[in-house]
Design an enzyme around this catalytic site. Sequence first.
Site, PDB file in Angstrom:
ATOM      1  N   VAL A 178      11.860   5.015   8.059  1.00  0.00           N
ATOM      2  CA  VAL A 178      11.102   6.248   7.825  1.00  0.00           C
ATOM      3  C   VAL A 178       9.615   5.954   7.662  1.00  0.00           C
ATOM      4  O   VAL A 178       9.231   4.841   7.277  1.00  0.00           O
ATOM      5  CB  VAL A 178      11.622   7.008   6.582  1.00  0.00           C
ATOM      6  CG1 VAL A 178      13.031   7.533   6.820  1.00  0.00           C
ATOM      7  CG2 VAL A 178      11.570   6.136   5.337  1.00  0.00           C
TER       8      VAL A 178
ATOM      9  N   LYS B 230      17.352   3.844   0.161  1.00  0.00           N
ATOM     10  CA  LYS B 230      18.224   3.938   1.338  1.00  0.00           C
ATOM     11  C   LYS B 230      19.665   3.710   0.942  1.00  0.00           C
ATOM     12  O   LYS B 230      19.964   2.774   0.201  1.00  0.00           O
ATOM     13  CB  LYS B 230      17.838   2.866   2.367  1.00  0.00           C
ATOM     14  CG  LYS B 230      16.625   3.233   3.164  1.00  0.00           C
ATOM     15  CD  LYS B 230      16.430   2.278   4.319  1.00  0.00           C
ATOM     16  CE  LYS B 230      14.991   2.349   4.781  1.00  0.00           C
ATOM     17  NZ  LYS B 230      14.691   1.410   5.854  1.00  0.00           N
TER      18      LYS B 230
ATOM     19  N   ASP C 125      14.877  -0.657  -0.288  1.00  0.00           N
ATOM     20  CA  ASP C 125      15.726  -0.884   0.882  1.00  0.00           C
ATOM     21  C   ASP C 125      16.730  -1.977   0.516  1.00  0.00           C
ATOM     22  O   ASP C 125      17.807  -1.685   0.008  1.00  0.00           O
ATOM     23  CB  ASP C 125      14.832  -1.228   2.072  1.00  0.00           C
ATOM     24  CG  ASP C 125      15.611  -1.429   3.357  1.00  0.00           C
ATOM     25  OD1 ASP C 125      16.822  -1.175   3.378  1.00  0.00           O
ATOM     26  OD2 ASP C 125      15.015  -1.859   4.362  1.00  0.00           O
TER      27      ASP C 125
ATOM     28  N   LYS D 253       0.814  -1.192   0.000  1.00  0.00           N
ATOM     29  CA  LYS D 253       0.000   0.000   0.000  1.00  0.00           C
ATOM     30  C   LYS D 253       0.859   1.258   0.000  1.00  0.00           C
ATOM     31  O   LYS D 253       0.358   2.359  -0.151  1.00  0.00           O
ATOM     32  CB  LYS D 253      -0.879   0.033   1.267  1.00  0.00           C
ATOM     33  CG  LYS D 253      -1.721  -1.186   1.498  1.00  0.00           C
ATOM     34  CD  LYS D 253      -2.333  -1.133   2.912  1.00  0.00           C
ATOM     35  CE  LYS D 253      -3.042  -2.421   3.201  1.00  0.00           C
ATOM     36  NZ  LYS D 253      -3.357  -2.536   4.644  1.00  0.00           N
ATOM     37  N   GLY D 254       2.167   1.068   0.180  1.00  0.00           N
ATOM     38  CA  GLY D 254       3.051   2.199   0.444  1.00  0.00           C
ATOM     39  C   GLY D 254       3.098   3.243  -0.651  1.00  0.00           C
ATOM     40  O   GLY D 254       3.431   4.396  -0.398  1.00  0.00           O
TER      41      GLY D 254
ATOM     42  N   ASP E 134       7.266   2.665  -2.966  1.00  0.00           N
ATOM     43  CA  ASP E 134       7.607   3.770  -2.067  1.00  0.00           C
ATOM     44  C   ASP E 134       9.101   3.836  -1.790  1.00  0.00           C
ATOM     45  O   ASP E 134       9.703   4.907  -1.833  1.00  0.00           O
ATOM     46  CB  ASP E 134       6.818   3.669  -0.745  1.00  0.00           C
ATOM     47  CG  ASP E 134       6.883   2.285  -0.100  1.00  0.00           C
ATOM     48  OD1 ASP E 134       7.583   1.384  -0.624  1.00  0.00           O
ATOM     49  OD2 ASP E 134       6.226   2.095   0.938  1.00  0.00           O
TER      50      ASP E 134
END
Length: 185
Positions: A161, A132, A104, A44-45, A101
């Site tokens: 975050v 990141k 990472d 959902k990000g 979103d």
Amino acid sequence: MDEEVQIGEVLITADRIAARVRELGAAMARAYAGREPVLVAIMKGCVMLLADLVRAWPGPLSLEFVSAESYDGAKPGAVRVALPPDLGERLAGKPVLVVDDIYDTGRTIAAICHAVEALGPAEVRTLVLLRKCRAPEQPAAGAPPLRAPDWVGFEIPDRFVVGYGLDYRGRYRNLPHVAALRHNG
Ligand code: IMP
Ligand code: MG
């Protein structure tokens, strides 16, 4: 009991996000000029990013939604992907842009791209709001190879975050900015 967390410093203000996402929308319109891509959004990000990106992107496109979850425990880094059953009909032969979103470890993007590539699109590229800065990971055993994102909104330090779609245990997606999470105690 839940560990105590607090919203820490704002890393990216709402104004900077808005300006950068407008730039990305214009860049996408140029990159896909004369073509009609399918945006595959990882829920959902990416909801905030997707909504702002497509409104800054004049030109024909369509939207599809998929989800990805990391397994807990025994198989760290393995990613379970859920695609709508008839997605292949809508992607076959089309340019696909996967939107997420945050990048990472890169395992989520790798797993989604691998699953989407199996559906026969013309190409698969990727856009993320955040990346990141961290040491590169290896893919989990048997998992698809990692790939760098094609477009990145902001590089951020290796912190957890929240905000602008990003959550901690389901909360804070509605913050208009991106903030670091601070653990207490
Ligand atoms: P990756 O597979 O390690 O690249 O992680 C990508 C996914 O992990 C993202 O789609 C997010 O759902 C989640 N994630 C990674 N880092 C953060 C973070 O700092 N805040 C919130 N979610 C994160
Ligand atoms: Mg996510």
